[in-house]
Design an enzyme around this catalytic site. Structure first.
Site, PDB file in Angstrom:
ATOM      1  N   ARG A   1       6.440  -6.663  12.828  1.00 21.24           N
ATOM      2  CA  ARG A   1       5.010  -6.727  12.498  1.00 21.24           C
ATOM      3  C   ARG A   1       4.585  -8.090  11.962  1.00 21.24           C
ATOM      4  NH1 ARG A   1       4.668  -2.732   7.222  1.00 21.24           N
ATOM      5  NH2 ARG A   1       2.833  -3.910   6.623  1.00 21.24           N
TER       6      ARG A   1
ATOM      7  N   GLU B   1       6.900   6.717   8.234  1.00 20.03           N
ATOM      8  CA  GLU B   1       6.852   5.399   8.862  1.00 20.03           C
ATOM      9  C   GLU B   1       8.151   5.015   9.565  1.00 20.03           C
ATOM     10  OE1 GLU B   1       5.730   2.515   5.858  1.00 20.03           O
ATOM     11  OE2 GLU B   1       6.980   3.433   4.345  1.00 20.03           O
TER      12      GLU B   1
ATOM     13  N   ARG C   1       2.260   4.621  -4.639  1.00 20.63           N
ATOM     14  CA  ARG C   1       3.499   4.552  -3.872  1.00 20.63           C
ATOM     15  C   ARG C   1       4.532   3.826  -4.715  1.00 20.63           C
ATOM     16  NH1 ARG C   1       3.511   1.506   1.764  1.00 20.63           N
ATOM     17  NH2 ARG C   1       3.443  -0.314   0.417  1.00 20.63           N
TER      18      ARG C   1
ATOM     19  N   ASP D   1       4.389   0.219   9.828  1.00 20.27           N
ATOM     20  CA  ASP D   1       5.830   0.259  10.035  1.00 20.27           C
ATOM     21  C   ASP D   1       6.214   1.178  11.187  1.00 20.27           C
ATOM     22  OD1 ASP D   1       7.133  -1.566   8.297  1.00 20.27           O
ATOM     23  OD2 ASP D   1       6.496  -0.355   6.599  1.00 20.27           O
TER      24      ASP D   1
ATOM     25  N   HIS E   1       1.896 -13.655  -1.057  1.00 26.11           N
ATOM     26  CA  HIS E   1       1.275 -13.013  -2.219  1.00 26.11           C
ATOM     27  C   HIS E   1      -0.160 -13.461  -2.374  1.00 26.11           C
ATOM     28  CE1 HIS E   1       5.605 -13.590  -3.816  1.00 26.11           C
ATOM     29  NE2 HIS E   1       5.546 -12.956  -2.685  1.00 26.11           N
TER      30      HIS E   1
ATOM     31  N   CYS F   1      -2.497   5.606   6.459  1.00 22.51           N
ATOM     32  CA  CYS F   1      -2.929   4.497   5.599  1.00 22.51           C
ATOM     33  C   CYS F   1      -2.540   3.128   6.134  1.00 22.51           C
ATOM     34  CB  CYS F   1      -2.407   4.688   4.182  1.00 22.51           C
ATOM     35  SG  CYS F   1      -0.612   4.759   4.087  1.00 22.51           S
TER      36      CYS F   1
HETATM   37  C1  PEP Z   1       2.498   0.957   6.652  1.00 21.05           C
HETATM   38  O1  PEP Z   1       3.669   0.650   6.890  1.00 21.05           O
HETATM   39  O2  PEP Z   1       1.693   1.306   7.527  1.00 21.05           O
HETATM   40  C2  PEP Z   1       1.986   0.917   5.284  1.00 21.05           C
HETATM   41  C3  PEP Z   1       0.805   1.388   4.981  1.00 21.05           C
HETATM   42  O3  PEP Z   1       2.752   0.340   4.331  1.00 21.05           O
HETATM   43  P1  PEP Z   1       2.964  -1.231   4.194  1.00 21.05           P
HETATM   44  O4  PEP Z   1       1.945  -1.911   5.070  1.00 21.05           O
HETATM   45  O5  PEP Z   1       2.769  -1.542   2.752  1.00 21.05           O
HETATM   46  O6  PEP Z   1       4.355  -1.416   4.661  1.00 21.05           O
HETATM   47 MG    MG Z   2       5.132   0.505   5.327  1.00 16.14          MG
END
Ligand code: PEP
Ligand code: MG
Length: 758
Positions: free
Chosen positions: A641, A607, A508, A631, A365, A678
């Site tokens: 990841r 994703e 989101r 993702d 965080h 994104c």
């Molecule tokens: C992603 O998975 O690319 C994304 C933008 O969402 P997050 O990184 O919050 O999982």
């Molecule tokens: Mg994601």
């Protein structure tokens, strides 16, 4: 040592006399080892001190050959003594020569001794040396003997750090040496500045006292203050301001009332220590006993006990305020073992340049807040806190994951250049903020930012972005101490919408689970949390949670367009179910006469690979889609990841990945559904160049990337790139990074904004 309880007091009295004696420190060390040997009835007592190169030098001995003093050196990690120093753990064995680390030094004449007790000499967590006792008889040393040696080691530590010994001893030299550390990048950037320790170190000046009654009174008063402060923290409604979690505080409360702990403190006082020295000794003792236990649960408990001990020390010594409240240098680089996100927000952001943490990774965080504040930050840096001092020079190169403590002038010069270069580039980007992102051949590209906290919003105007392409609502939930109420959520969303003015924001819905943990929410331990009960799967199972958030968003957006996006949609039914719940909330709003948004647009994240095979069914049911490349990469290549061993193994410019992206873009176009990307790749100029080549015209990224990506667009002929990509995707396999970089190079596309090798 005789087992009578008078022995510690006698030892303490003798040590006090020795410490008070005028004269050479060496003579004091000699007297100390002689006394220890005498009182512990040991044939040998030896003292080794660390040299700046990490070796250990025999500084004083009773029982070994005197000629070995200052002549016996053990290399880093050599022998039992080296092992104790390296691990900062005591060794207590009845047959030293059987230990695999035993190293025989003929000059010492120690072969006749069998039992061995060795203790690290520690100060503020650093090992300064080792003190040992040896006996011919085979025996394991008793608890009171261990305690006596611990007290002695504290006094010797005091002697070393007081600066009275030879200045080649590690105690002093360690603090001036330049050091290099590595860690993981948690927030991009480079910073030069001065160290501020988040929790200033407590230095004890008085170790010995001959008035135990007075010390006990001080201890009682200190414990009382400690317990009250913990109760107050627990009672505070706004727990997140304290940066603590309730469970941790509950554990603190238990420890603070633990009779075993208090008894040990009293025993230490009875042996002749001041209250603060007693706390430190009990802490050293616990550390020494618990260190061999590598269990994570115990490691966590040890940290709780240490934190509690440090709080008590601060109370007893007095006058040590937390760094956030004291005056900070303008180029503060904050150093902490770990820190809550809210604690970071307590610092004046304009003074912060960097952050280095020993324990937090990129998904923590506090890392999220560091990124929001735009400061360079590195996590997982081992053993920095104990080596750094407030005011030390420090360089943090988060992009490379490197920290230089007390850097040499060459390093400072090189980094000053790098920082200047960086600043000049930022100025150029700032000038671009009002310029449209239009390519050389006239393609207009929409650039948006990713956000998640109110502190992100000023970046919208500063970067000149067209809106927020991804607002991660879970971040607010992650830094809170409990589920935010509907009214609290609404207030935040309203403030975010106000700050954005007319620019669109894509909210989101809650995307927790996987690596995003809510400390106050019980999640059953999952084997594969990334594939588990997360995001929309979780919120559909907890409709109350989902509806509360939707209600807050609908009410906050009154009179505006609300863009609502669902994460991790894997099959059509999830969208249909979520839509039903949203509809219920719209009806609720209408029924109770609340004004809702002017328009509601519902979209999904792309994703999960499975959804790509359902695009023809799902696209007619949504108003927009956004590709979550983070993702999508993770699931397509089966590479976690968050796991540094595999996360970077596959390239986001791999032909397979680009083909998958192309399929989504083409389908969305065919269905007339706006599509954005994104994930992190959008913020990297070469990657975003490839995305434009695939036909994407809208991307969302971290605010700091808008400038570099816009520069890339202004220097790019998209049509030429698209033709080139059609060609290489037909002829090449594997990663297409090299041909794409070559294209950029040959066509003067600006894709390497920060390339400056030092
Ligand atoms: C992603 O998975 O690319 C994304 C933008 O969402 P997050 O990184 O919050 O999982
Ligand atoms: Mg994601």
């Amino acid at each position: 040592m005789s087992s009578t309880s008078a022995a510690p007091r006698i030892l303490m009295r003798r040590l006090r006399e020795i410490m008070a004696r005028p004269g050479e420190p060496q003579a004091r060390l000699d007297a100390i080892v002689t006394q220890i040997a005498l009182i512990m009835v040991a044939e040998v007592c030896s003292l080794y001190l660390r040299r700046p190169d990490g070796s250990l030098e025999l500084f004083a001995t009773e029982g070994l050959n005197k000629e070995a003093v200052h002549n016996t050196h053990l290399a880093r990690g050599e022998g039992l003594v080296g092992l104790i120093a390296e691990r900062a753990e005591l060794i207590n064995i009845h047959e030293a020569q059987d230990h695999p680390s035993f190293s025989y030094r003929p000059e010492t004449g120690e072969e006749v001794y069998h039992s061995f007790l060795g203790m690290p000499i520690m100060r503020g967590g650093r090992t300064l040396g080792v003190i040992t006792v040896q006996n011919q008889a085979r025996k394991v040393y008793a608890d009171e003997e261990i305690e006596a040696l611990e007290t002695t080691s504290m006094l010797v530590a005091e002697l070393i750090t007081s600066g009275e010994l030879d200045d080649g001893v590690a105690g002093m030299a360690d603090r001036t040496q330049s050091r290099h550390f590595s860690g993981t990048n948690i927030s991009n950037g480079i910073a030069l500045g001065h160290v501020v320790l988040h929790e200033p170190r407590v230095m004890i000046s008085e170790f010995l006292s001959d008035d135990p009654a007075n010390e006990n009174e001080r201890l009682d008063a200190g414990l009382e203050t400690l317990r009250t402060s913990i109760d107050q923290m627990l009672a505070k409604a706004e727990l997140q301001r304290a940066g603590e979690h309730k469970e941790v505080l509950e554990a603190y409360r238990l420890f603070a009332h633990d009779q075993g702990w208090v008894n040990r403190l009293r025993q230490a006082i009875a042996s002749g220590l001041t209250a603060e020295a007693a706390v430190e000794r009990v802490q050293n003792d616990m550390r020494a006993r618990m260190l061999p236990n590598k269990d994570r649960y115990w490691a966590e408990r040890m940290k709780d006990i240490e934190d509690l001990g440090n709080r008590l020390l601060r109370i007893l010594v007095g006058g040590v305020e937390t760094a956030a409240l004291s005056s900070l240098p303008d180029d503060t680089i904050l150093i902490a073992r770990t820190m809550g996100a809210a604690e970071l927000l307590d610092y004046a952001p304009e003074k912060l340049r960097g952050l280095v943490l020993e324990e937090s990774g990129a998904a923590s965080h506090v890392a999220i807040v560091a990124r929001a504040l735009g400061i360079a930050a590195i996590g997982e840096v081992d053993n920095l806190v104990n080596r750094a001092d407030t005011g030390d020079d420090i360089v943090v190169d988060a992009t490379a994951g490197e920290v230089f403590l007390r850097p040499t002038s060459d390093v400072i010069d090189a980094y000053s250049d790098k920082v200047r270069f960086h600043a000049a580039k930022q100025k150029q980007y700032f000038k671009l903020r009002n310029k449209d992102a239009v390519s050389l051949d006239g393609e207009q590209i929409s650039l948006k930012i990713n956000a998640g906290l109110l502190v992100d919003l000023p970046h919208l105007a500063q970067s000149g972005a067209d809106g927020v392409g991804l607002y991660r609502t879970e971040l607010q939930f992650m830094i809170a101490a409990k589920f935010p109420r509907m009214s609290e959520q609404k207030e935040i969303y309203q403030a975010v919408l106000d700050a954005a003015g007319d620019l669109p924001i894509v909210f989101r819905t809650l995307d927790v689970g996987g690596d995003k943990i809510l400390p106050y929410m019980r999640m059953s331990g999952e084997q594969n949390p990334a594939l588990g009960w997360r995001a929309v799967r979780m919120t559909l199972d907890r409709p109350g949670l989902f509806r509360t958030q939707v209600r807050a968003l609908l009410q906050a957006s009154k009179g505006k367009t609300l863009y609502l996006m669902l994460p991790m949609v894997t099959q059509l039914s999830e969208l249909i179910e979520a839509r039903k719940l949203i509809r219920l909330e719209e009806n609720f709003l209408a029924k109770h006469g609340h004004e809702g948004p002017k328009q509601l647009k519902i979209g999904i994240m792309i994703e999960v690979p499975a959804i790509i095979y359902q695009l023809d069914e799902i696209l007619p049911l949504v108003d927009f889609v956004s590709i979550g490349s983070n993702d999508l990469m993770q699931f397509l290549f089966a590479a976690d990841r968050t796991n540094t061993n595999v996360a970077d193994r596959y390239d986001s410019l791999h032909r397979v990945f680009l083909q998958v992206l192309q399929k989504v873009i083409t389908k969305a176009e065919a269905h007339n559904v706006p599509v954005t990307l994104c994930g992190e790749m959008a913020g990297k100029p070469l990657e975003s160049m490839a995305l434009l080549g695939l036909g994407l015209r809208s991307i969302s990224m971290s605010p700091a990337s808008i400038g570099p990506v816009k520069s890339m667009i202004l220097s790019l002929d998209v049509k030429k790139l698209s033709d080139f990509m059609v060609e290489i995707m037909a002829t090449h396999s594997g990663s297409l990074r090299a041909p794409l970089a070559e294209f950029a190079h040959e066509n003067n596309v600006e894709v390497e904004p920060f390339k400056l090798d030092i």
